[in-house]
Design a protein around this motif. Structure first.
Motif, mmCIF file in Angstrom:
data_model
loop_
_atom_site.group_PDB
_atom_site.id
_atom_site.type_symbol
_atom_site.label_atom_id
_atom_site.label_comp_id
_atom_site.label_asym_id
_atom_site.label_seq_id
_atom_site.Cartn_x
_atom_site.Cartn_y
_atom_site.Cartn_z
ATOM 1 N N VAL A 580 0.960 -0.892 0.230
ATOM 2 C CA VAL A 580 0.582 0.019 -0.072
ATOM 3 C C VAL A 580 0.889 0.999 0.003
ATOM 4 C CG1 VAL A 580 -1.550 1.407 1.667
ATOM 5 C CG2 VAL A 580 -2.393 -1.214 1.801
ATOM 6 N N ASN A 581 0.883 2.004 -1.177
ATOM 7 C CA ASN A 581 1.276 3.350 -1.597
ATOM 8 C C ASN A 581 3.017 2.929 -0.808
ATOM 9 O OD1 ASN A 581 -0.444 4.620 -1.790
ATOM 10 N ND2 ASN A 581 -1.043 5.006 0.440
ATOM 11 N N GLY A 582 3.819 2.185 -1.453
ATOM 12 C CA GLY A 582 4.669 1.591 -1.512
ATOM 13 C C GLY A 582 5.155 1.023 -0.019
ATOM 14 N N VAL A 583 4.625 0.452 1.276
ATOM 15 C CA VAL A 583 4.587 0.183 2.194
ATOM 16 C C VAL A 583 4.487 -1.849 1.901
ATOM 17 C CG1 VAL A 583 4.308 0.202 4.233
ATOM 18 C CG2 VAL A 583 4.595 2.401 3.521
ATOM 19 N N LEU A 584 5.043 -2.381 2.037
ATOM 20 C CA LEU A 584 5.124 -3.752 2.214
ATOM 21 C C LEU A 584 4.714 -3.979 3.527
ATOM 22 C CD1 LEU A 584 6.488 -3.342 -0.562
ATOM 23 C CD2 LEU A 584 7.952 -5.446 -0.201
ATOM 24 N N ARG A 585 3.441 -4.953 3.928
ATOM 25 C CA ARG A 585 3.217 -5.416 4.948
ATOM 26 C C ARG A 585 3.090 -7.067 4.981
ATOM 27 N NH1 ARG A 585 3.525 -4.593 10.591
ATOM 28 N NH2 ARG A 585 2.170 -5.291 11.402
ATOM 29 N N ASN A 586 3.479 -7.637 5.244
ATOM 30 C CA ASN A 586 3.416 -9.051 5.485
ATOM 31 C C ASN A 586 3.189 -9.563 7.000
ATOM 32 O OD1 ASN A 586 5.618 -12.223 6.345
ATOM 33 N ND2 ASN A 586 4.503 -12.073 4.807
ATOM 34 N N ASN A 587 1.620 -10.819 7.181
ATOM 35 C CA ASN A 587 1.485 -11.391 8.577
ATOM 36 C C ASN A 587 1.513 -12.450 8.688
ATOM 37 O OD1 ASN A 587 0.902 -8.215 8.939
ATOM 38 N ND2 ASN A 587 -0.904 -8.432 8.597
ATOM 39 N N ASP A 588 2.309 -13.196 7.879
ATOM 40 C CA ASP A 588 1.829 -14.612 6.917
ATOM 41 C C ASP A 588 2.901 -15.763 7.347
ATOM 42 O OD1 ASP A 588 2.277 -13.579 5.032
ATOM 43 O OD2 ASP A 588 0.264 -15.140 4.005
ATOM 44 N N LEU A 589 4.110 -14.785 7.462
ATOM 45 C CA LEU A 589 5.012 -16.188 7.544
ATOM 46 C C LEU A 589 5.384 -17.268 8.308
ATOM 47 C CD1 LEU A 589 7.926 -16.135 5.688
ATOM 48 C CD2 LEU A 589 9.038 -15.054 7.895
ATOM 49 N N ASP A 590 5.281 -18.116 7.662
ATOM 50 C CA ASP A 590 6.008 -19.382 7.642
ATOM 51 C C ASP A 590 6.476 -19.817 6.553
ATOM 52 O OD1 ASP A 590 4.737 -21.950 8.958
ATOM 53 O OD2 ASP A 590 3.079 -22.265 7.235
ATOM 54 N N GLY A 591 7.921 -20.333 7.705
ATOM 55 C CA GLY A 591 8.643 -21.219 7.358
ATOM 56 C C GLY A 591 8.726 -23.141 8.699
ATOM 57 N N LYS A 592 9.614 -23.915 7.618
ATOM 58 C CA LYS A 592 9.703 -24.897 8.189
ATOM 59 C C LYS A 592 10.958 -25.610 7.958
ATOM 60 C CE LYS A 592 5.098 -26.374 7.518
ATOM 61 N NZ LYS A 592 3.916 -25.179 7.115
ATOM 62 N N SER A 593 12.382 -25.780 8.635
ATOM 63 C CA SER A 593 12.790 -26.100 8.773
ATOM 64 C C SER A 593 13.443 -27.790 9.674
ATOM 65 C CB SER A 593 13.772 -25.540 9.013
ATOM 66 O OG SER A 593 14.261 -25.314 10.114
ATOM 67 N N PRO A 594 14.459 -28.398 9.516
ATOM 68 C CA PRO A 594 14.657 -29.555 9.950
ATOM 69 C C PRO A 594 14.630 -29.185 11.494
ATOM 70 C CG PRO A 594 16.137 -29.921 7.897
ATOM 71 C CD PRO A 594 15.438 -28.494 8.464
ATOM 72 N N ALA A 595 15.439 -27.746 11.848
ATOM 73 C CA ALA A 595 15.222 -27.585 13.208
ATOM 74 C C ALA A 595 14.536 -26.837 13.990
ATOM 75 C CB ALA A 595 16.799 -27.482 13.608
ATOM 76 N N PHE A 596 13.319 -26.142 13.149
ATOM 77 C CA PHE A 596 12.734 -24.940 12.994
ATOM 78 C C PHE A 596 11.536 -24.961 13.277
ATOM 79 C CE2 PHE A 596 17.420 -23.699 13.436
ATOM 80 C CZ PHE A 596 18.356 -24.005 14.580
ATOM 81 N N ARG A 597 10.828 -23.851 13.405
ATOM 82 C CA ARG A 597 9.792 -23.289 13.283
ATOM 83 C C ARG A 597 9.862 -21.870 12.722
ATOM 84 N NH1 ARG A 597 9.848 -27.752 11.408
ATOM 85 N NH2 ARG A 597 8.409 -29.440 11.149
ATOM 86 N N VAL A 598 9.446 -21.305 12.355
ATOM 87 C CA VAL A 598 9.121 -19.468 11.806
ATOM 88 C C VAL A 598 7.838 -18.791 11.995
ATOM 89 C CG1 VAL A 598 10.882 -17.833 11.395
ATOM 90 C CG2 VAL A 598 11.581 -19.812 11.666
ATOM 91 N N ASN A 599 7.609 -18.145 12.565
ATOM 92 C CA ASN A 599 6.299 -17.110 11.888
ATOM 93 C C ASN A 599 7.086 -15.634 12.060
ATOM 94 O OD1 ASN A 599 4.418 -19.324 14.254
ATOM 95 N ND2 ASN A 599 3.897 -19.159 11.688
#
Length: 738
Positions: A580-599
């Motif tokens: 929105v007007n040059g501002v990037l907003r993320n609220n649903d990052l979801d990452g999976k790795s063998p040792a971690f989970r990332v939000n």
């Protein structure tokens, strides 16, 4: 040229008629100069223009019936200035008398000396010769048609035609075009129907702004059959020297040779063995024309080989383009068939070679005043980076932190562009990114350009893109929609930036729009969405597991060697960016790795080039992967990782202390709850109170020999009710434990 011929023939006719008339009256020994006023009136009646004879009229009778006139002029049309439409310094015409008795006309050398002809078009499109002709009054009846003459001409012969030191001017007030032909000399050999004669001419031509002048000389062997209306020019040769301020040495040579066949009766034209040499180019070709008077149509072939585009530009006085590869634009060739009419021209099939690339296909142009261009072209391979401007040295520092240089995009050329076509490129390289079998459909009209679609193979995957540019308003508007699938991120980033910090396979969906003429405006007006999904890759230059272990060791006063590989593996990372007007907003990052989970969630500001993002890392219970058993005591803990500062070189902060504090507080709470429950159980209050078996008559608990409770036949006594004192004591103990 057509109007020149008409005027010359008119003057010749006038001289011929005047000569014959004067020959009748010559025996009376009158002076023809006494009749200048009458001649002027006759000319005005025929042309509607003022005719002035300033010079003397001289007559001859035998053996030639001839006339010479001095300075004469014909006035211009109203609104085209005071200078005469046509003027001549001197003219001469002679006809042999005796051959007239045999119905033969033998004309001596016809001379026009110092002809000055001014051809003009005004701002409303009127020409200054449109009104030439007999001036008929509104109520005056049309003159009766003369009966055909009984005189039949057996032959016509002209000894020669000479035009000396003449000038022709053409100016167009509508287009601003101006052409001047000066020092025009023209001569022929003997003119006799169906017999060849030699033609020669020299003149200076000046045109354009800034003015470019040419000294031209031409000659050829002409065969004209007036009865059949056929004309042939053999051994035609034109040589010119083009002069201009910007040309190397101030001038450049030009030559044109060929042969021409013209059949006016059947309206056919044939040009053969055409060779044009100019500005280091050598172009050969041939052409055929049909219906050249009614509805001209032409077809033929054109070819140019051994072209050096840089040498051509230099010969034209143009600056050579600065390219990243100085060896490009040095080898080229062109070959194509063509057809052309008054409405459109088509080139097909086109074959072009440029350096190491080959192109073939077709090109068309319709509506010459406002060209509509169509094309269908195919290129085998091309590296566009070789043709781009070399990188600016001041931008070579690259890297992080600096504001992007403000740039401006010009779209004026698109406003008048009318284009519709398709392009296929087998191998394409742009900004070091590589595409395979790229197909592009492009159309532009009325200030709007649309790309729909661009599809190509892209790093073992596919990319499909469509875009729109609207240049009609004061602020150009842009829209872009793209989808990719199966893209290998590491080689793509390596080609694009020289290094890759992320690997894996990517799927991306992009739908954005923006507006403006400068890069800062693009950013402020950027809106849309971007969704992504990365599979089976790693983030290089950052080992999340090792960072956590280092932080954990520091809290314990220990030191952990910094010798672990600087990578973080992941099985999947996905998310959506709302812009929105040059501002990037993320609220649903979801990452999976063998040792971690990332939000994660946060924002990035493209205008200010800043980032504020919080990722939460959860350690997974595993003995493998990055972290392993060394992080087992962090299992299930949310570890905050915050990114702040410059968007392109952010600062990282891992808040392991708050994560460990949270873990310790949770563990302390669990231990406290267990201790409380244990004490309550021991005191026999609250919680899970266990009832003791009732004692027997002797005061001991009755049991079976095997230790099982004794079976009692008496009903169990009712539990004793707690006293108020006991209840108060229990409540106080609960408060103490809590």
């Amino acid at each position: 040229m057509k109007i020149i011929v008409k005027i010359v023939l008119g003057l010749l006719g006038l001289l011929l008629v005047s000569g014959i008339a004067l020959a009748v009256f010559l025996p009376l020994y009158f002076d023809p100069n006494d009749y200048k006023a009458e001649i002027a009136q006759k000319v005005k009646a025929q042309t509607g223009r003022e005719f002035t004879l300033k010079g003397d009229i001289r007559l001859s009778v035998f053996p030639w019936l001839g006339m010479q006139i001095g300075e004469a002029s014909l006035g211009n049309a109203p609104g085209f200035g005071a200078e005469p439409f046509a003027a001549v310094r001197a003219a001469e015409l002679r006809v042999k008398l005796l051959p007239l008795l045999r119905r033969e006309i033998q004309i001596g050398t016809v001379v026009l000396d110092g002809l000055a002809l001014r051809l003009q078009k005004n701002a409303v499109g009127q020409n200054n010769w449109d009104d030439i002709g007999p001036q008929k009054k509104p109520d005056e009846p049309s003159p009766a048609q003369d009966k055909p003459s009984e005189f039949k001409l057996e032959s016509l012969e002209v000894a020669a035609l000479e035009i000396r030191d003449s000038t022709v001017l053409w100016s167009d007030a509508q287009s601003g075009d101006r052409y001047e032909l000066r020092k025009f000399d023209f001569s022929t050999g003997k003119l006799r129907s169906a017999e060849p004669f030699l033609l020669r001419s020299e003149f200076e031509l000046t045109a354009g702004k800034p003015a470019v002048s040419s000294r031209v000389a031409l000659e050829g062997k002409v065969n004209a059959d007036l009865e059949r209306k056929t004309y042939r020019i053999d051994d035609f040769e034109l040589k010119a020297e083009v002069a201009g301020e910007k040309l190397p040495g101030g001038k450049q040579p030009l030559s044109l040779t060929g042969a021409v066949d013209l059949d006016l009766k059947n309206q056919k034209l044939s040009i053969k063995d055409l060779v044009l040499e100019a500005f280091t180019l050598k172009v050969t070709g041939q052409a055929n024309g049909s219906q050249i008077l009614d509805k001209p149509a032409f077809s033929g072939q054109i070819k140019a080989a051994d072209i050096n585009p840089r040498a051509v530009l230099k010969a034209l006085g143009k600056e050579e383009p600065k390219t990243a590869d100085g060896k490009v634009l040095t080898r080229a060739s062109f070959e194509s068939g063509f057809t052309a009419t008054g409405e459109r021209a088509d080139l097909s099939p086109i074959r072009i070679k440029l350096d190491d690339s080959s192109l073939e296909g077709r090109l068309s142009v319709a509506n010459y005043s406002k060209p509509a261009i169509g094309f269908d072209l195919k290129v085998d391979e091309i590296d566009m980076d070789r043709y781009l401007a070399p990188p600016d040295e001041k931008d070579g520092a690259g890297g992080g932190g600096g504001k992007a240089e403000e740039g401006e995009v010009g779209v004026d050329a698109i406003k008048d562009l009318n284009l519709n076509g398709s392009l296929n490129v087998g191998k394409l390289k742009v900004k070091n990114l590589r595409f395979e079998n790229a197909n592009l459909s492009l159309r532009a009209q009325d200030g709007v350009m649309v790309i729909e679609p661009l599809s190509a193979g892209f790093y073992q995957g596919r990319i499909n893109l469509s875009g729109r540019l609207d240049a009609r308003g004061s602020r150009p508007a842009y829209a872009l929609n793209a989808q990719t699938s199966g893209i290998r991120i590491e080689p793509m980033l390596t080609d694009l930036t020289g290094k890759a910090k992320v690997s894996g396979t990517a799927t991306l969906n992009l739908d954005i729009s923006t507006a403006g003429a400068r890069s800062s405006e693009f950013k402020r007006a950027l809106n849309g969405t971007l969704s992504f999904r990365l599979l089976d890759g790693e983030i290089k230059g950052f080992n999340l597991g090792h960072k956590l272990r280092q932080a954990q060791a520091m809290r314990k006063g220990e030191r952990l060697a910094d010798d672990a590989p600087q990578t973080t593996d992941f099985a999947e990372i996905s998310g959506t960016l709302n812009i929105v007007n040059g501002v990037l907003r993320n609220n649903d990052l979801d990452g999976k790795s063998p040792a971690f989970r990332v939000n994660g969630e946060g924002s990035a500001n493209l205008v200010n080039e800043t980032i504020d993002y919080l990722a939460k890392v959860f350690v997974v219970k595993t003995s493998k992967g990055q972290g392993g058993e060394a992080l087992a005591d962090l299992e299930g803990v949310s570890i905050p990782v915050r990114l702040t500062g410059n968007l392109y070189a952010p600062d990282w902060k891992i808040d392991l202390g708050s994560a460990l504090k949270e873990k310790a507080e949770e563990k302390l709470e669990q231990e406290k709850e267990k201790a409380k429950q244990k004490l309550l159980d021991k005191l026999g209050i609250g919680g899970s109170s266990s009832r003791q078996p009732a004692p027997d008559a002797g005061g001991a608990t009755a049991t079976e020999p095997s230790g099982a409770p004794a079976q009692s036949t008496e009903p169990a006594p009712a539990p004793e009710e707690k006293s108020d004192k006991e209840r108060l004591k229990e409540e106080a103990l609960r408060r103490l434990l809590d």
